[in-house]
Design an enzyme around this catalytic site. Sequence first.
Site, PDB file in Angstrom:
ATOM      1  N   ALA A  87       0.870  -1.181   0.000  1.00 33.23           N
ATOM      2  CA  ALA A  87       0.000   0.000   0.000  1.00 33.23           C
ATOM      3  C   ALA A  87       0.902   1.225   0.000  1.00 33.23           C
ATOM      4  O   ALA A  87       1.232   1.767   1.047  1.00 33.23           O
ATOM      5  CB  ALA A  87      -0.929  -0.014   1.213  1.00 33.23           C
ATOM      6  N   ALA A 139       1.279   4.536  -1.859  1.00 36.62           N
ATOM      7  CA  ALA A 139       1.185   5.987  -2.016  1.00 36.62           C
ATOM      8  C   ALA A 139       1.173   6.680  -0.640  1.00 36.62           C
ATOM      9  O   ALA A 139       0.691   6.117   0.334  1.00 36.62           O
ATOM     10  CB  ALA A 139      -0.072   6.339  -2.805  1.00 36.62           C
ATOM     11  N   PRO A 140       1.745   7.909  -0.570  1.00 35.77           N
ATOM     12  CA  PRO A 140       2.282   8.713  -1.673  1.00 35.77           C
ATOM     13  C   PRO A 140       3.736   8.418  -2.042  1.00 35.77           C
ATOM     14  O   PRO A 140       4.271   9.003  -2.963  1.00 35.77           O
ATOM     15  CB  PRO A 140       2.151  10.141  -1.138  1.00 35.77           C
ATOM     16  CG  PRO A 140       2.340   9.980   0.338  1.00 35.77           C
ATOM     17  CD  PRO A 140       1.681   8.680   0.697  1.00 35.77           C
ATOM     18  N   GLY A 141       4.385   7.522  -1.275  1.00 41.39           N
ATOM     19  CA  GLY A 141       5.727   7.113  -1.673  1.00 41.39           C
ATOM     20  C   GLY A 141       6.794   7.273  -0.627  1.00 41.39           C
ATOM     21  O   GLY A 141       7.968   7.012  -0.894  1.00 41.39           O
ATOM     22  N   LYS A 186       7.453   5.526   2.145  1.00 38.42           N
ATOM     23  CA  LYS A 186       8.090   4.252   2.483  1.00 38.42           C
ATOM     24  C   LYS A 186       8.644   3.556   1.235  1.00 38.42           C
ATOM     25  O   LYS A 186       9.650   2.855   1.314  1.00 38.42           O
ATOM     26  CB  LYS A 186       7.104   3.370   3.234  1.00 38.42           C
ATOM     27  CG  LYS A 186       6.649   3.995   4.556  1.00 38.42           C
ATOM     28  CD  LYS A 186       5.559   3.207   5.221  1.00 38.42           C
ATOM     29  CE  LYS A 186       5.009   3.947   6.428  1.00 38.42           C
ATOM     30  NZ  LYS A 186       4.308   5.205   6.055  1.00 38.42           N
ATOM     31  N   GLU A 221      -0.676   0.393  -5.287  1.00 38.97           N
ATOM     32  CA  GLU A 221      -1.591   1.385  -4.728  1.00 38.97           C
ATOM     33  C   GLU A 221      -2.965   1.201  -5.347  1.00 38.97           C
ATOM     34  O   GLU A 221      -3.104   1.195  -6.567  1.00 38.97           O
ATOM     35  CB  GLU A 221      -1.068   2.804  -4.988  1.00 38.97           C
ATOM     36  CG  GLU A 221      -1.996   3.906  -4.526  1.00 38.97           C
ATOM     37  CD  GLU A 221      -2.425   3.769  -3.069  1.00 38.97           C
ATOM     38  OE1 GLU A 221      -3.630   3.949  -2.799  1.00 38.97           O
ATOM     39  OE2 GLU A 221      -1.560   3.477  -2.207  1.00 38.97           O
ATOM     40  N   ASP A 281      -6.251  -4.068  -5.598  1.00 40.10           N
ATOM     41  CA  ASP A 281      -6.537  -4.411  -4.218  1.00 40.10           C
ATOM     42  C   ASP A 281      -5.423  -5.368  -3.775  1.00 40.10           C
ATOM     43  O   ASP A 281      -5.168  -6.393  -4.426  1.00 40.10           O
ATOM     44  CB  ASP A 281      -7.903  -5.097  -4.148  1.00 40.10           C
ATOM     45  CG  ASP A 281      -8.312  -5.481  -2.733  1.00 40.10           C
ATOM     46  OD1 ASP A 281      -7.428  -5.678  -1.882  1.00 40.10           O
ATOM     47  OD2 ASP A 281      -9.525  -5.609  -2.499  1.00 40.10           O
ATOM     48  N   ASP A 303       2.007  -1.546   4.993  1.00 37.86           N
ATOM     49  CA  ASP A 303       1.612  -0.384   5.787  1.00 37.86           C
ATOM     50  C   ASP A 303       0.123  -0.190   5.495  1.00 37.86           C
ATOM     51  O   ASP A 303      -0.257   0.509   4.563  1.00 37.86           O
ATOM     52  CB  ASP A 303       2.443   0.836   5.397  1.00 37.86           C
ATOM     53  CG  ASP A 303       2.151   2.036   6.284  1.00 37.86           C
ATOM     54  OD1 ASP A 303       2.140   1.868   7.517  1.00 37.86           O
ATOM     55  OD2 ASP A 303       1.907   3.134   5.743  1.00 37.86           O
ATOM     56  N   CYS A 328      -0.919   3.504  11.144  1.00 29.03           N
ATOM     57  CA  CYS A 328      -0.794   4.767  11.878  1.00 29.03           C
ATOM     58  C   CYS A 328      -2.026   4.932  12.772  1.00 29.03           C
ATOM     59  O   CYS A 328      -2.618   6.011  12.859  1.00 29.03           O
ATOM     60  CB  CYS A 328      -0.616   5.954  10.939  1.00 29.03           C
ATOM     61  SG  CYS A 328      -1.918   6.149   9.693  1.00 29.03           S
TER      62      CYS A 328
END
Length: 479
Positions: free
Chosen positions: A126, A128-130, A132, A150, A177, A195, A248
């Site tokens: 997963a 975006a936005p980049g 990691k 993504e 997915d 993530d 998060c």
Amino acid sequence: MDAHTYIPAEFIADVQSYIPQHLTIADYIESCQRPLRPALRVNTLKTTVAEFQAYADEHSWTLTPIPWCPDGFWFERPLAQQTLSIGNTDIHLSGGIYIQEASSMLPVFALQHQTNLTDCCVLDMAAAPGSKTSQLAAAMDNSGFLIANELSSSRLKSLSANMQRLGVANTALSHFDGAIFGSYMEQCFDHILLDAPCSGEGTVRKDPNALKNWSIESNQHIAEVQKQLIESAFYALKTGGTLVYSTCTLTPLENQQVCQHLLEMFADHIDVLPLDTLFEGAEQVVTDEGYLHVWPQVHDTEGFFIAKFKKLGHTPHPNPQAKKGAFPFSDFSSKESQAFMKTLTDQFGISHLAGNLAIRDKELWLFPEQSTDLKEKIKFSRLGILIGQTHRTGVRLCHEFATALGHLATKNHYELSTLEACDYFQGKDIKLPHPTSQQGEVLLTLCGNVIGLGKWQKNKIKNSLPRDLVRDNQLITWE
């Protein structure tokens, strides 16, 4: 303090049910209402930590090292500079740094802990936005093969733009997915980062409205999605490989309970790799299981959760799948490759490109070497680097050739001044102080980092910045 941070009473009551005994709910609420310390990560694909520290000293920035990321810093700038967005600074526009919250750097650091990621096949499920993805690419030193997936098509575009700015060359982008990877790419990856999409409870310090739509029911629904994703990741992982799961958010529903689901499903084939020694101070946020449950008041960060697992054996996926349709690229011929490499050597002193050249219509691409066995497993949105467009006299190079591979050049650079950089990013040609006899394309650099291509002309360098990267309404000002 941001008194406008929305923290519903129901949420607080839920947090009280699982907050560790050595922490207080009052300290937690107070930390949620404090602004985040700005943080960044040095992009070591473009520059070194020492070079960035010299830049920071020159511009009077105060740096504080982040304990869990050798390339990460909290930073403060002089008051006079704070009206200038960090995103409009030369060091950022040139790809030398990435603005990233400190705790967000933990998942990749956990994945690479006691592990050499170079020359591996890695999945960022997963992406975006980049933040990691680019951290992974740097940890891999642009080697091996990194798939950045993504689900959101709008976020995929920003992911692609960030990869270009940061000089990432070993990556393929996919748009699925994440639940499909277990069935389509079974046992394909040495390491996987999940993530996971989550309720974002840990992000209230940067988004005062992060909890506006919070509910236990929403947490439960998200956790079911996370369980599907973590199952898929484990099927796609090679035996002996490692998986990092992170969010998060703070609720055990989306963290410990998702991990417990994985442990129960693959009980004989999985080990928890404890993270209590990941960095100095990790013991303050470690759980009984060996996960990191990062509360914002402990290290003055966003809230985060990180768990790491090792795969000991494989259980076959119950419903394996195979992609339909032919791969739409063919190999660039040996004769054409030799001619192209001679041009690169003559123009830029580049004698070798790591990877495989492939052609589709008139597009010339460079694929990571380790993509060979995986390129037909799924359909990629982008694979590798777009080198250029072929035409009757050779190859017309593209922007991302410069940003991803320009550092290989040993000649034919032009370092832009700050005023010239303003013109460049606004799509204007670069006026030369003196006429030149040089011809062909030239690599343009800023802060010593290659940022794009131009073309020598007698009194100027013609700007080759792609139109969609021109910053028409964001004039850059410099100290």
